[in-house]
Write a protein that holds these residues in place. Structure first.
Motif, mmCIF file in Angstrom:
data_model
loop_
_atom_site.group_PDB
_atom_site.id
_atom_site.type_symbol
_atom_site.label_atom_id
_atom_site.label_comp_id
_atom_site.label_asym_id
_atom_site.label_seq_id
_atom_site.Cartn_x
_atom_site.Cartn_y
_atom_site.Cartn_z
ATOM 1 N N HIS A 21 -3.541 -2.980 0.397
ATOM 2 C CA HIS A 21 -2.655 -3.998 0.973
ATOM 3 C C HIS A 21 -2.895 -5.365 0.370
ATOM 4 N N VAL B 5 0.236 -7.027 -1.543
ATOM 5 C CA VAL B 5 0.846 -8.251 -1.018
ATOM 6 C C VAL B 5 0.659 -9.397 -2.007
ATOM 7 N N TYR C 179 7.967 -5.564 3.275
ATOM 8 C CA TYR C 179 6.738 -4.813 2.972
ATOM 9 C C TYR C 179 6.122 -4.257 4.247
ATOM 10 N N ARG C 180 6.074 -5.089 5.269
ATOM 11 C CA ARG C 180 5.474 -4.656 6.536
ATOM 12 C C ARG C 180 6.223 -3.460 7.115
ATOM 13 N N GLU D 178 5.364 -0.233 5.213
ATOM 14 C CA GLU D 178 4.013 0.259 5.465
ATOM 15 C C GLU D 178 3.833 0.709 6.916
ATOM 16 N N ASP E 85 -6.118 0.946 8.960
ATOM 17 C CA ASP E 85 -4.988 0.724 8.049
ATOM 18 C C ASP E 85 -4.129 -0.442 8.550
ATOM 19 N N LEU E 86 -3.803 -0.438 9.841
ATOM 20 C CA LEU E 86 -2.996 -1.511 10.426
ATOM 21 C C LEU E 86 -3.705 -2.857 10.327
ATOM 22 N N LEU F 161 -3.573 -4.153 6.827
ATOM 23 C CA LEU F 161 -2.235 -4.681 6.568
ATOM 24 C C LEU F 161 -2.104 -6.092 7.130
ATOM 25 N N CYS G 126 -1.525 -9.669 4.996
ATOM 26 C CA CYS G 126 -0.361 -10.526 5.235
ATOM 27 C C CYS G 126 -0.799 -11.929 5.641
#
Length: 967
Positions: free
Chosen positions: A87, A91, A111-112, A115, A136-137, A140, A144
């Protein structure tokens, strides 16, 4: 392309319709159609994703060419996973050519969304564990936040300048620090979580190099406002993450951004209990994370108190009650997070232990709940079966939470009410029906509620004791006149109510209690009636009160300890029992209230661990402390020693540990401590000077041993014994160490010995670790602190006095290099087995005994004997054993095998030097003497006893002395 047979027909129709929509809009429908027909698993997983998430289906329809991306991921065969760092790199690349804020906003959302679909796909198809999903979250979100922050910072500095630190000669550019709180901080983010953030920056100052100058506060406030907008505002593409800033100091009314100094001042002066709870999970997620970690380290004392902090459980209980009232008011009983048996209760259980014990136990200073639960079992805070049940419930509830949130990408934890939605949820959770799903859910909830009640629930107060407690409450609160107060104490079994009342009044009306904080005074007022009740129920109420009041006085500024005892009535009862039995134990706990933590597990309190378990426990405790934090290591060593000495003496006092086992355990504690002290001192010295070298230039091993003499060497330590030690090394003369700051080997080992003495004897907040006596080293107090093995060997063979060889009988290696330890064992045997002139030996031994008697103190009253010093006592037995080893070991080599007097006497009996009767009475006398001495020590009394009570034993010892040494 047949759908799963368990799908309802309405859902099947909806999925088919969406599939056709996708085929109509995708660039290469034939490729997708072909892949789906050939690879039914891809199609099945896609349908499972859409069945559980309208959001995912809508994203596919809005961005049909995402199908190619997911098909490519699927064909990789890695279950749609992405590598670590994916990520951040993705990004960063995505934003490389962004030129406007509006473009930044759009690209981040696109992108969000992509994913999020991938993560939902993995989660609903159980291609990822719950931990993998939340990690994973969180990654992300981190990416960001970080790259949006970087872009905005770069966009602002040309016009407003770069923020710099002020008030120093060399100002440094400043970056914002973003702390992730809650689930983001713990890398536990949900499928549709808010992100709880706190914005801060290192130093006040102002910007420089731009068209306009601002204070750092103004610059970072603008930056924070723009970042929130970029992440949070809803556009046609949705949002990136909802941002919640309410956890910052002063909440919604506080400044959006604060300097480090202001943050530290706030938490020091105004930080509330719920903010401690929140800070457990705090993590620097973006900006200058190195400086952020420094800030979190500075705030650690606010979160984790140095002492056990049972007051935390009251705060958590109050928070839970507030939540329960809100749940009932809003009809949220079906909320799987806040409702009964929900996620929040599991979090409260774990974090109650973290807040209570985390200040002393670094293992608990972790963020993720799934890491904390097994740690609670490993550290014996909870049974493993309980933590396993909580883990299973947590994973089930988080999967339910994800399934609920995946439907519309909404932050909700409410179970659905509509039949179709319930059917879909049961399907996603792999349950045959809604009823089957609810059966599983309710089972987990019941288990969680029971564990929550056990840990955080209100302590039980027997109805039968309420009336008595009320009497004592009135007494303590000065609601009675003097005569009534005396009558209450007298009626409740106090044999000297006048004296007991004087003690109570001195505390109640004293200046110290009048100066404590209001909260502390309230705790004392709640605690004292309970203390009086427990004291009254003991066998000796006056003694109990007399010995427990110093503990209360010791914790008036740390009354969380009193909360611990109020929350655990059984702990208070056992504390009272031990203090009545032993003023030594009462004094130990009053000096070190942190030991009250040991009363939380009464099974462990009276069951000291075995030797290997002791050593392993200490290693594990020290492993969690940074190697360069000597202060923390010294405190950990001291607490370890005190806690286990308490456990050993407690077990002995209540009759669960015989004398010989008590001495064994106390000796094992010392050995475990010394082994780690050597390791710490060695590491400190070698980091600075390198390691000693061999004659050939190679690197030496440890090459150092600690020889224990006296009670330590003889495995006969008592609760307050000091340590008789001798240090020996086998370093090479005229060789230096191999580090950046080399020193001669002899200097290195001398410093090693000094460092060991420093660690053992320095007075910290918890006192000294051990008192150390080094006078038995070659040449005594005037000799070298650390001797080379060659010098030690030469001294023992050529220069040592007979009394020093007597001492050698009870000497053994207790820590250090194993090869050198073997060399010492061989040397000791060779010295002890030397042929000696019997008459000279007899004169030397008796001469030393007479000299010791001339210097002995603590004379008793008429008819009393000093069990240690007087004739027929402990020292006479020790001298007899030492004399026998030196006299007879040339003919009976096995006599040098043991260092303790009991086994030496057994060897003498086996060799026929002692008759069975003599050996038996000698052992009985020695064991009885030591038992009496230990009991008197635990009563803080000198080793004086009526001569008549041990007359038979002392007569037998005197007879043997006469037989061997006076003929």
């Amino acid at each position: 392309m047949a759908l799963l047979g368990s799908y309802p027909s309405r859902l099947v129709d909806s999925l088919n319709e969406r599939w056709q929509q996708l085929l109509e809009h995708v660039d290469n429908p034939d490729v997708l159609q072909s892949a789906a027909s050939k690879t039914s698993l891809f199609y099945t997983q896609l349908m499972k994703t859409w069945a559980g998430s309208d959001f995912a289906a809508d994203v596919f329809i809005s961005y049909p060419n995402y199908a190619a991306y997911f098909l490519q991921l699927f064909n990789r065969g890695q279950q749609m996973a992405v590598p670590t760092g994916f990520h951040h790199q993705s990004v960063k690349n995505l934003l490389a050519d962004v030129h406007s804020e509006s473009e930044l906003i759009k690209k981040l959302r696109v992108y969000r969304n992509r994913e999020m679909v991938r993560i939902i796909w993995r989660d609903l198809n159980r291609l990822a564990t719950t931990q993998q999903t939340t990690t994973d979250l969180s990654a992300l979100a981190d990416a960001c936040i970080q790259h949006a922050l970087d872009w905005l910072y770069g966009d602002m500095t040309p016009g407003l300048g770069t923020p710099y630190s002020g008030n120093n000669a060399d100002p440094e550019p400043q970056q914002m620090v973003i702390l992730g709180m809650g689930k983001l901080g713990a890398n536990e983010l949900n499928l549709s979580s808010d992100i709880d953030l706190i914005f801060t920056f290192p130093n006040q100052g102002e910007t420089a190099g731009g068209r306009k100058s601002l204070t750092n506060q103004e610059f970072f406030t603008r930056l924070g406002q723009r970042l929130i907008k970029v992440l949070d505002c809803r556009t046609a593409e949705g949002f990136v993450f909802r941002v919640d800033m309410r956890l910052r100091p002063y909440g919604s009314s506080g400044a959006l951004v604060m300097s480090f100094a202001a943050m530290e001042q706030y938490y020091q002066d105004q930080g509330r209990d719920w903010e401690r709870y929140a800070m457990i999970k705090a993590r620097a997620v973006a900006g200058d994370t190195a400086r952020g970690n420094e800030l979190l380290a500075q705030l650690k004392p606010f979160v984790y108190r140095r002492y056990i902090d049972f007051s935390a459980i009251t705060s958590l209980r109050d928070m839970k009650h507030l939540i329960e009232r809100e749940v009932k008011r809003k009809g949220m009983e079906n909320n799987i997070k806040l409702g009964p048996g929900g996620i929040r209760e599991i979090e409260f259980i774990a974090q109650s232990f973290q807040l209570i014990h985390g200040g002393r136990d670094p293992v608990l200073r972790q963020r993720a709940l799934l890491t904390i639960l097994p740690a609670l079992a490993k550290q014996a805070y909870m049974p493993e079966t309980a933590t396993d049940q909580l883990k299973d419930a947590y994973l089930f509830l988080r999967n339910v939470e994800h399934a609920i949130q995946a439907v519309q990408d909404q932050q909700t934890q409410e179970l659905p009410k509509e039949t179709e939605a319930r059917t879909r949820l049961a399907l996603v959770m792999d349950c045959a029906s809604w009823d089957a799903f609810m059966a599983q859910l309710n089972k987990h909830r019941r288990i969680v509620s029971q564990h929550f009640a056990d840990v955080v629930g209100l302590p039980e107060s027997p109805a039968s004791s309420q009336k008595k407690t009320q009497h004592f409450r009135s007494l303590w609160m000065a609601e009675l006149d003097d005569a009534e107060e005396i009558n209450v104490l007298q009626a409740q079994g106090f044999s000297d109510p006048d004296q007991s009342l004087r003690l109570l009044s001195a505390l109640r009306d004293g200046r110290v209690l009048s100066r404590v904080r209001r909260q502390s005074r309230e705790r004392v007022d709640r605690f004292m009636p309970l203390l009086l009740e427990v004291a009254a129920a003991s066998d000796h109420p006056d003694t109990a009160l007399n010995r427990l009041l110093p503990l209360v006085e010791a914790v008036l500024r740390r009354t969380a300890y009193l909360v611990l005892l109020m929350e655990n009535p059984a702990a208070l009862e056992h504390l009272c029992k031990l203090c009545v039995s032993s003023p030594w134990i009462a004094d130990l706990i009053a000096r070190n209230p942190a030991l009250l933590d040991e009363f939380l597990n009464l099974g462990n309190l009276y069951s000291p661990p075995k030797k290997d378990a002791l050593a392993d426990e200490l290693r594990q405790q020290l492993a969690h402390i940074p190697e360069d934090d000597l202060e923390a290591q010294m405190e950990a060593l001291r607490y370890f020693k005190m806690s286990h000495v308490l456990r050993v003496t407690a077990a002995h006092v209540v009759g669960k540990l015989p004398l010989m086992k008590e001495s064994d355990y106390l000796t094992w504690i010392a050995e475990a401590v010394l082994e780690q002290v050597v390791a710490i001192a060695w590491r400190n010295l070698t980091e600075r000077h390198g390691r000693p070298q061999t004659e050939g230039g190679g690197v030496c091993g440890l090459g150092f041993i600690i020889i224990g003499y006296g009670k330590l060497g003889g495995i006969e330590l008592g609760p307050g014994s000091d340590l008789d030690l001798v240090f020996v090394h086998n370093g090479v003369d005229h060789q230096t160490t191999d580090g950046a700051r080399p020193v001669d080997s002899n200097v290195f080992y001398a410093r090693l010995g000094q460092r060991i003495i420093h660690i053992l004897t320095t007075q910290t907040l918890s006192g000294a670790l051990y008192e150390v006596d080094m006078r038995l080293r070659p040449s005594g107090a005037s000799g070298l602190l650390v001797n080379s093995f060659r010098a030690y060997e030469k001294y023992q063979h050529n220069d040592a006095w007979t009394w020093e060889h007597q001492a050698l009988v009870r000497a053994r290696v207790v820590a250090g290099d194993s090869a050198l330890a073997e060399a010492f064992t061989e040397l000791r045997a060779s010295v002890l087995r030397k042929v000696r002139d019997p008459e000279t030996l007899r004169k030397d031994v008796t001469g030393m005994r007479q000299k010791m008697q001339g210097h002995s103190g603590s004379k008793g009253k008429q008819g009393q004997i000093n069990l240690k010093q007087d004739k027929g006592g402990i020292i006479d037995i020790e001298f007899l054993m030492q004399y026998a080893v030196l006299r007879y070991s040339p003919d009976y080599p096995e006599l040098v095998r043991w260092t303790d007097n009991i086994r030496i006497s057994e060897q003498l009996e086996a060799a026929k030097i002692l008759s069975h009767e003599e050996a038996h009475v000698l052992r009985q006398a020695y064991q009885q003497y030591r038992l009496i001495v230990h009991k008197l020590a635990l009563q803080n009394e000198k080793p004086l006893i009526s001569h008549e009570s041990i007359k038979d034993y002392s007569t037998a010892v005197k007879q043997l002395w006469k037989k061997w040494l006076e003929n």
